[in-house]
Design a protein around this motif. Structure first.
Motif, PDB file in Angstrom:
ATOM      1  N   SER A 104     -13.765   8.072  65.312  1.00 44.99           N
ATOM      2  CA  SER A 104     -13.799   8.720  63.950  1.00 44.99           C
ATOM      3  C   SER A 104     -12.324   8.971  63.379  1.00 44.99           C
ATOM      4  O   SER A 104     -11.199   8.931  64.274  1.00 44.99           O
ATOM      5  CB  SER A 104     -14.202  10.219  63.964  1.00 44.99           C
ATOM      6  OG  SER A 104     -14.250  11.018  62.793  1.00 44.99           O
ATOM      7  N   VAL A 132     -21.027   5.446  64.885  1.00 50.68           N
ATOM      8  CA  VAL A 132     -22.045   6.445  65.815  1.00 50.68           C
ATOM      9  C   VAL A 132     -22.766   5.115  66.299  1.00 50.68           C
ATOM     10  O   VAL A 132     -23.276   4.195  65.885  1.00 50.68           O
ATOM     11  CB  VAL A 132     -22.897   6.985  64.906  1.00 50.68           C
ATOM     12  CG1 VAL A 132     -23.840   7.684  65.630  1.00 50.68           C
ATOM     13  CG2 VAL A 132     -22.130   8.080  63.998  1.00 50.68           C
ATOM     14  N   GLU A 171     -19.340  15.813  60.279  1.00 55.75           N
ATOM     15  CA  GLU A 171     -20.254  16.088  61.201  1.00 55.75           C
ATOM     16  C   GLU A 171     -21.537  16.592  60.565  1.00 55.75           C
ATOM     17  O   GLU A 171     -22.675  16.137  60.530  1.00 55.75           O
ATOM     18  CB  GLU A 171     -19.831  16.940  62.280  1.00 55.75           C
ATOM     19  CG  GLU A 171     -21.081  17.273  63.296  1.00 55.75           C
ATOM     20  CD  GLU A 171     -20.560  18.269  64.262  1.00 55.75           C
ATOM     21  OE1 GLU A 171     -20.724  17.816  65.492  1.00 55.75           O
ATOM     22  OE2 GLU A 171     -19.887  19.417  63.929  1.00 55.75           O
ATOM     23  N   SER A 172     -21.345  17.667  59.463  1.00 56.90           N
ATOM     24  CA  SER A 172     -22.599  18.031  58.806  1.00 56.90           C
ATOM     25  C   SER A 172     -23.365  17.160  57.973  1.00 56.90           C
ATOM     26  O   SER A 172     -24.338  16.886  57.883  1.00 56.90           O
ATOM     27  CB  SER A 172     -22.152  19.222  58.009  1.00 56.90           C
ATOM     28  OG  SER A 172     -21.812  20.315  58.912  1.00 56.90           O
ATOM     29  N   ARG A 217     -23.217  13.815  58.335  1.00 57.12           N
ATOM     30  CA  ARG A 217     -23.799  12.805  59.160  1.00 57.12           C
ATOM     31  C   ARG A 217     -24.976  13.242  59.948  1.00 57.12           C
ATOM     32  O   ARG A 217     -25.993  12.326  59.629  1.00 57.12           O
ATOM     33  CB  ARG A 217     -22.758  12.211  60.358  1.00 57.12           C
ATOM     34  CG  ARG A 217     -23.243  11.362  61.537  1.00 57.12           C
ATOM     35  CD  ARG A 217     -22.231  10.928  62.313  1.00 57.12           C
ATOM     36  NE  ARG A 217     -21.724  12.081  63.152  1.00 57.12           N
ATOM     37  CZ  ARG A 217     -20.227  12.355  63.014  1.00 57.12           C
ATOM     38  NH1 ARG A 217     -19.640  11.957  61.968  1.00 57.12           N
ATOM     39  NH2 ARG A 217     -19.741  13.546  63.779  1.00 57.12           N
ATOM     40  N   ILE A 218     -25.023  14.674  60.044  1.00 53.05           N
ATOM     41  CA  ILE A 218     -26.436  15.023  60.651  1.00 53.05           C
ATOM     42  C   ILE A 218     -27.427  15.100  59.462  1.00 53.05           C
ATOM     43  O   ILE A 218     -28.548  14.805  59.581  1.00 53.05           O
ATOM     44  CB  ILE A 218     -26.090  16.532  61.109  1.00 53.05           C
ATOM     45  CG1 ILE A 218     -25.493  16.325  62.591  1.00 53.05           C
ATOM     46  CG2 ILE A 218     -27.426  17.205  61.268  1.00 53.05           C
ATOM     47  CD1 ILE A 218     -24.994  17.635  63.074  1.00 53.05           C
ATOM     48  N   LEU A 239     -20.902   9.967  68.891  1.00 51.41           N
ATOM     49  CA  LEU A 239     -19.721   9.365  67.973  1.00 51.41           C
ATOM     50  C   LEU A 239     -18.784   8.817  68.831  1.00 51.41           C
ATOM     51  O   LEU A 239     -18.250   9.259  69.829  1.00 51.41           O
ATOM     52  CB  LEU A 239     -19.294  10.770  67.317  1.00 51.41           C
ATOM     53  CG  LEU A 239     -17.831  10.778  66.437  1.00 51.41           C
ATOM     54  CD1 LEU A 239     -18.361   9.835  65.279  1.00 51.41           C
ATOM     55  CD2 LEU A 239     -17.471  11.901  66.126  1.00 51.41           C
ATOM     56  N   ALA A 249     -16.632   6.771  60.546  1.00 47.32           N
ATOM     57  CA  ALA A 249     -16.947   7.036  61.890  1.00 47.32           C
ATOM     58  C   ALA A 249     -17.893   5.883  62.254  1.00 47.32           C
ATOM     59  O   ALA A 249     -18.823   5.398  61.772  1.00 47.32           O
ATOM     60  CB  ALA A 249     -17.898   8.339  61.826  1.00 47.32           C
ATOM     61  N   TYR A 262     -13.469  17.011  59.804  1.00 53.92           N
ATOM     62  CA  TYR A 262     -14.006  16.481  60.884  1.00 53.92           C
ATOM     63  C   TYR A 262     -15.411  17.128  60.909  1.00 53.92           C
ATOM     64  O   TYR A 262     -16.479  16.684  61.088  1.00 53.92           O
ATOM     65  CB  TYR A 262     -13.564  16.211  62.292  1.00 53.92           C
ATOM     66  CG  TYR A 262     -12.557  15.105  62.001  1.00 53.92           C
ATOM     67  CD1 TYR A 262     -12.919  13.846  62.378  1.00 53.92           C
ATOM     68  CD2 TYR A 262     -11.219  15.424  61.798  1.00 53.92           C
ATOM     69  CE1 TYR A 262     -11.694  12.835  62.325  1.00 53.92           C
ATOM     70  CE2 TYR A 262     -10.247  14.496  62.195  1.00 53.92           C
ATOM     71  CZ  TYR A 262     -10.578  13.011  62.121  1.00 53.92           C
ATOM     72  OH  TYR A 262      -9.508  12.134  62.181  1.00 53.92           O
ATOM     73  N   ARG A 263     -15.270  18.500  60.822  1.00 50.25           N
ATOM     74  CA  ARG A 263     -16.740  19.338  61.009  1.00 50.25           C
ATOM     75  C   ARG A 263     -17.455  19.128  59.558  1.00 50.25           C
ATOM     76  O   ARG A 263     -18.864  18.994  59.832  1.00 50.25           O
ATOM     77  CB  ARG A 263     -16.311  20.751  60.913  1.00 50.25           C
ATOM     78  CG  ARG A 263     -17.208  21.815  61.129  1.00 50.25           C
ATOM     79  CD  ARG A 263     -18.194  21.516  62.336  1.00 50.25           C
ATOM     80  NE  ARG A 263     -18.976  22.880  62.594  1.00 50.25           N
ATOM     81  CZ  ARG A 263     -19.390  23.194  63.539  1.00 50.25           C
ATOM     82  NH1 ARG A 263     -18.950  22.538  64.804  1.00 50.25           N
ATOM     83  NH2 ARG A 263     -19.878  24.265  63.894  1.00 50.25           N
TER      84      ARG A 263
END
Length: 116
Positions: A32, A82, A8-9, A11-12, A29, A80, A4-5
């Motif tokens: 997910s 958003v 996240e990276s 996605r950013i 979010l 995910a 998940y981390r």
């Protein structure tokens, strides 16, 4: 949890490529999930692909593929949702035509067309 981390990276990075961090809105979010297909062990390197699966009025559904270089295979997939909110985080904010065009142009670079 580390998957998940990684998502996240990715996605950013994706949203940064679209210029979405100018302070005019925030992203939340909303959902997910991750499906683990194969175990990964150290010392492996994962490459993460991310793309827009569906572009809604105020949201985006993103999908991820986790590729193991040691196994030369996809080892996990994820999704995910958003949601975009105004800069105060109080109400949903629709994608502008310019933002939609930037997203579609980015996706077109890799031959992908998201659902609208």
């Amino acid at each position: 949890m580390i998957y998940y981390r990684y998502a996240e990276s990715a996605r950013i990075g994706y949203l940064q490529a679209l210029g979405m961090f100018d302070g005019s809105m925030v992203t939340v979010l909303a959902q997910s999930s991750c499906q683990y297909l194969r175990p990964v062990t150290y010392p492996d390197t994962l490459l993460l692909g991310v793309r827009c699966q569906r572009l809604g009025n105020t949201s985006i559904v993103m999908e991820y593929s986790y590729y193991s270089t040691a196994q030369a295979a996809i080892v996990a997939t994820a999704e995910a949702v958003v949601v975009r909110l105004d800069s105060e985080g109080k109400r949903k904010l629709a994608w502008t035509e310019e933002e939609r065009a930037r997203l579609l142009a980015l996706e077109a670079k890799v031959g992908h067309i998201p659902k609208l």
